[in-house]
Motif scaffolding. Structure first.
Motif, PDB file in Angstrom:
ATOM      1  N   LEU A 113      83.442  81.179 100.813  1.00 23.84           N
ATOM      2  CA  LEU A 113      83.897  81.966 101.960  1.00 23.84           C
ATOM      3  C   LEU A 113      83.858  81.130 103.241  1.00 23.84           C
ATOM      4  O   LEU A 113      84.769  81.202 104.075  1.00 23.84           O
ATOM      5  CB  LEU A 113      83.051  83.229 102.118  1.00 23.84           C
ATOM      6  CG  LEU A 113      83.262  84.313 101.062  1.00 23.84           C
ATOM      7  CD1 LEU A 113      82.236  85.424 101.266  1.00 23.84           C
ATOM      8  CD2 LEU A 113      84.673  84.862 101.130  1.00 23.84           C
ATOM      9  N   TYR A 114      82.832  80.294 103.378  1.00 28.71           N
ATOM     10  CA  TYR A 114      82.717  79.438 104.558  1.00 28.71           C
ATOM     11  C   TYR A 114      83.867  78.432 104.593  1.00 28.71           C
ATOM     12  O   TYR A 114      84.483  78.211 105.648  1.00 28.71           O
ATOM     13  CB  TYR A 114      81.360  78.715 104.551  1.00 28.71           C
ATOM     14  CG  TYR A 114      81.191  77.760 105.700  1.00 28.71           C
ATOM     15  CD1 TYR A 114      80.925  78.224 106.982  1.00 28.71           C
ATOM     16  CD2 TYR A 114      81.313  76.384 105.493  1.00 28.71           C
ATOM     17  CE1 TYR A 114      80.792  77.346 108.041  1.00 28.71           C
ATOM     18  CE2 TYR A 114      81.182  75.501 106.555  1.00 28.71           C
ATOM     19  CZ  TYR A 114      80.912  75.990 107.818  1.00 28.71           C
ATOM     20  OH  TYR A 114      80.783  75.121 108.864  1.00 28.71           O
ATOM     21  N   VAL A 115      84.166  77.812 103.448  1.00 30.64           N
ATOM     22  CA  VAL A 115      85.268  76.848 103.374  1.00 30.64           C
ATOM     23  C   VAL A 115      86.595  77.550 103.693  1.00 30.64           C
ATOM     24  O   VAL A 115      87.422  77.033 104.448  1.00 30.64           O
ATOM     25  CB  VAL A 115      85.303  76.163 101.974  1.00 30.64           C
ATOM     26  CG1 VAL A 115      86.598  75.385 101.777  1.00 30.64           C
ATOM     27  CG2 VAL A 115      84.089  75.253 101.797  1.00 30.64           C
ATOM     28  N   LEU A 127      77.158  80.046  96.246  1.00 28.16           N
ATOM     29  CA  LEU A 127      78.485  79.515  95.937  1.00 28.16           C
ATOM     30  C   LEU A 127      79.584  80.372  96.569  1.00 28.16           C
ATOM     31  O   LEU A 127      80.548  79.848  97.146  1.00 28.16           O
ATOM     32  CB  LEU A 127      78.685  79.425  94.419  1.00 28.16           C
ATOM     33  CG  LEU A 127      77.950  78.281  93.720  1.00 28.16           C
ATOM     34  CD1 LEU A 127      78.116  78.403  92.204  1.00 28.16           C
ATOM     35  CD2 LEU A 127      78.466  76.939  94.190  1.00 28.16           C
ATOM     36  N   ILE A 128      79.405  81.670  96.469  1.00 26.43           N
ATOM     37  CA  ILE A 128      80.384  82.581  97.077  1.00 26.43           C
ATOM     38  C   ILE A 128      80.391  82.407  98.594  1.00 26.43           C
ATOM     39  O   ILE A 128      81.446  82.311  99.227  1.00 26.43           O
ATOM     40  CB  ILE A 128      80.093  84.049  96.677  1.00 26.43           C
ATOM     41  CG1 ILE A 128      80.393  84.250  95.199  1.00 26.43           C
ATOM     42  CG2 ILE A 128      80.901  85.016  97.543  1.00 26.43           C
ATOM     43  CD1 ILE A 128      79.947  85.599  94.656  1.00 26.43           C
ATOM     44  N   ALA A 145      67.482  86.300  89.049  1.00 22.77           N
ATOM     45  CA  ALA A 145      67.409  86.262  90.509  1.00 22.77           C
ATOM     46  C   ALA A 145      67.898  84.904  91.010  1.00 22.77           C
ATOM     47  O   ALA A 145      68.644  84.812  92.004  1.00 22.77           O
ATOM     48  CB  ALA A 145      65.978  86.520  90.982  1.00 22.77           C
ATOM     49  N   LYS A 146      67.460  83.820  90.308  1.00 20.46           N
ATOM     50  CA  LYS A 146      67.902  82.494  90.701  1.00 20.46           C
ATOM     51  C   LYS A 146      69.416  82.379  90.519  1.00 20.46           C
ATOM     52  O   LYS A 146      70.108  81.801  91.369  1.00 20.46           O
ATOM     53  CB  LYS A 146      67.155  81.463  89.830  1.00 20.46           C
ATOM     54  CG  LYS A 146      67.190  80.093  90.330  1.00 20.46           C
ATOM     55  CD  LYS A 146      66.360  80.004  91.588  1.00 20.46           C
ATOM     56  CE  LYS A 146      65.971  78.560  91.806  1.00 20.46           C
ATOM     57  NZ  LYS A 146      65.718  78.329  93.187  1.00 20.46           N
ATOM     58  N   TYR A 147      69.921  82.923  89.438  1.00 20.77           N
ATOM     59  CA  TYR A 147      71.371  82.911  89.175  1.00 20.77           C
ATOM     60  C   TYR A 147      72.113  83.656  90.289  1.00 20.77           C
ATOM     61  O   TYR A 147      73.134  83.194  90.793  1.00 20.77           O
ATOM     62  CB  TYR A 147      71.641  83.543  87.800  1.00 20.77           C
ATOM     63  CG  TYR A 147      73.104  83.742  87.524  1.00 20.77           C
ATOM     64  CD1 TYR A 147      73.915  82.681  87.158  1.00 20.77           C
ATOM     65  CD2 TYR A 147      73.686  84.998  87.655  1.00 20.77           C
ATOM     66  CE1 TYR A 147      75.262  82.853  86.919  1.00 20.77           C
ATOM     67  CE2 TYR A 147      75.038  85.181  87.417  1.00 20.77           C
ATOM     68  CZ  TYR A 147      75.819  84.112  87.038  1.00 20.77           C
ATOM     69  OH  TYR A 147      77.156  84.298  86.801  1.00 20.77           O
ATOM     70  N   ARG A 148      71.581  84.775  90.677  1.00 13.14           N
ATOM     71  CA  ARG A 148      72.191  85.561  91.749  1.00 13.14           C
ATOM     72  C   ARG A 148      72.181  84.796  93.076  1.00 13.14           C
ATOM     73  O   ARG A 148      73.163  84.812  93.825  1.00 13.14           O
ATOM     74  CB  ARG A 148      71.452  86.888  91.948  1.00 13.14           C
ATOM     75  CG  ARG A 148      71.645  87.923  90.905  1.00 13.14           C
ATOM     76  CD  ARG A 148      73.007  88.537  90.889  1.00 13.14           C
ATOM     77  NE  ARG A 148      73.246  89.371  92.064  1.00 13.14           N
ATOM     78  CZ  ARG A 148      74.432  89.697  92.517  1.00 13.14           C
ATOM     79  NH1 ARG A 148      75.504  89.273  91.924  1.00 13.14           N
ATOM     80  NH2 ARG A 148      74.575  90.429  93.583  1.00 13.14           N
ATOM     81  N   ILE A 149      71.070  84.125  93.333  1.00 11.96           N
ATOM     82  CA  ILE A 149      70.972  83.366  94.582  1.00 11.96           C
ATOM     83  C   ILE A 149      71.996  82.235  94.583  1.00 11.96           C
ATOM     84  O   ILE A 149      72.718  82.038  95.558  1.00 11.96           O
ATOM     85  CB  ILE A 149      69.534  82.821  94.783  1.00 11.96           C
ATOM     86  CG1 ILE A 149      68.577  83.979  95.082  1.00 11.96           C
ATOM     87  CG2 ILE A 149      69.487  81.786  95.909  1.00 11.96           C
ATOM     88  CD1 ILE A 149      67.125  83.579  95.096  1.00 11.96           C
ATOM     89  N   VAL A 150      72.070  81.496  93.492  1.00  7.50           N
ATOM     90  CA  VAL A 150      73.010  80.389  93.391  1.00  7.50           C
ATOM     91  C   VAL A 150      74.446  80.916  93.452  1.00  7.50           C
ATOM     92  O   VAL A 150      75.302  80.356  94.147  1.00  7.50           O
ATOM     93  CB  VAL A 150      72.761  79.567  92.097  1.00  7.50           C
ATOM     94  CG1 VAL A 150      73.879  78.574  91.837  1.00  7.50           C
ATOM     95  CG2 VAL A 150      71.427  78.838  92.177  1.00  7.50           C
ATOM     96  N   THR A 151      74.726  82.016  92.748  1.00  5.89           N
ATOM     97  CA  THR A 151      76.067  82.607  92.764  1.00  5.89           C
ATOM     98  C   THR A 151      76.421  83.067  94.173  1.00  5.89           C
ATOM     99  O   THR A 151      77.535  82.816  94.658  1.00  5.89           O
ATOM    100  CB  THR A 151      76.134  83.794  91.789  1.00  5.89           C
ATOM    101  OG1 THR A 151      75.727  83.360  90.501  1.00  5.89           O
ATOM    102  CG2 THR A 151      77.534  84.362  91.700  1.00  5.89           C
TER     103      THR A 151
END
Length: 179
Positions: A25-27, A20-21, A11-17
């Motif tokens: 996308l924001y950048v 990052l995504i 879940a933490k990996y998913r949140i961090v991923t």
């Protein structure tokens, strides 16, 4: 417990991923927004340039039309003025000849011929000067200030005659008859 820890890590990996995504996308969105703003600025600059060029083209056309109109009026005035100058020069020469005849002996027939020639010369001069006045009057009527929105009463026949007078040189240049 291991399953719970695995789930938390996953879940933490998913949140961090996902973060990052989302950041990527924001950048990307910021870059696209900057590109869009730059494109909009270029479009606005190009649009202003095009507007200025159109205004300049309109002014150029106005000046060209004015030049053509002035050339037409000058051409129309040149003929009667030239004829008047020739007539006046001839009358002046006849006057000099008459001075000579008065000194050497004037005959009645020479005087009558002089008077007849002068009469014709003055009539021709008067007709040519009246023609100049008509052309100028016509030009004034056609050049009425169009900026005013007041209603004007006008004689359609006079305006049509003035218009015909102003385009007569073009008609003649094309070999058409003008009545």
């Amino acid at each position: 417990m291991l399953l719970l820890i695995s789930y938390i890590v996953w879940a933490k990996y998913r949140i961090v991923t996902d973060q990052l995504i989302a950041h990527k996308l924001y950048v990307d969105l910021q870059k696209q927004r900057q590109q869009l703003q730059h494109s909009n600025q270029e479009l606005a600059t190009n649009l202003e340039t095009q507007r200025l060029m159109q205004d300049e083209l309109v002014e150029t056309r106005k000046l060209s039309s004015l030049g053509m109109m002035v050339a037409g009026v000058a051409h129309e005035l040149n003929t009667p003025i030239g004829a008047t100058l020739i007539t006046i020069t001839t009358l002046e020469q006849r006057l000099s000849a008459m001075d000579e005849l008065v000194r050497t002996g004037l005959t009645k027939s020479a005087l009558e011929e002089y008077l007849q020639g002068n009469r014709q010369g003055f009539e021709l001069t008067l007709r040519n000067l009246q023609r100049c006045a008509e052309i100028l009057q016509s030009f004034k009527r056609l050049a009425i200030d169009r900026a005013t929105l007041t209603l004007e009463t006008f004689a359609l026949a006079d305006n049509l005659r003035d218009l015909l007078l102003s385009i007569t040189p073009k008609i003649k240049r094309r070999g058409l008859a003008c009545r």
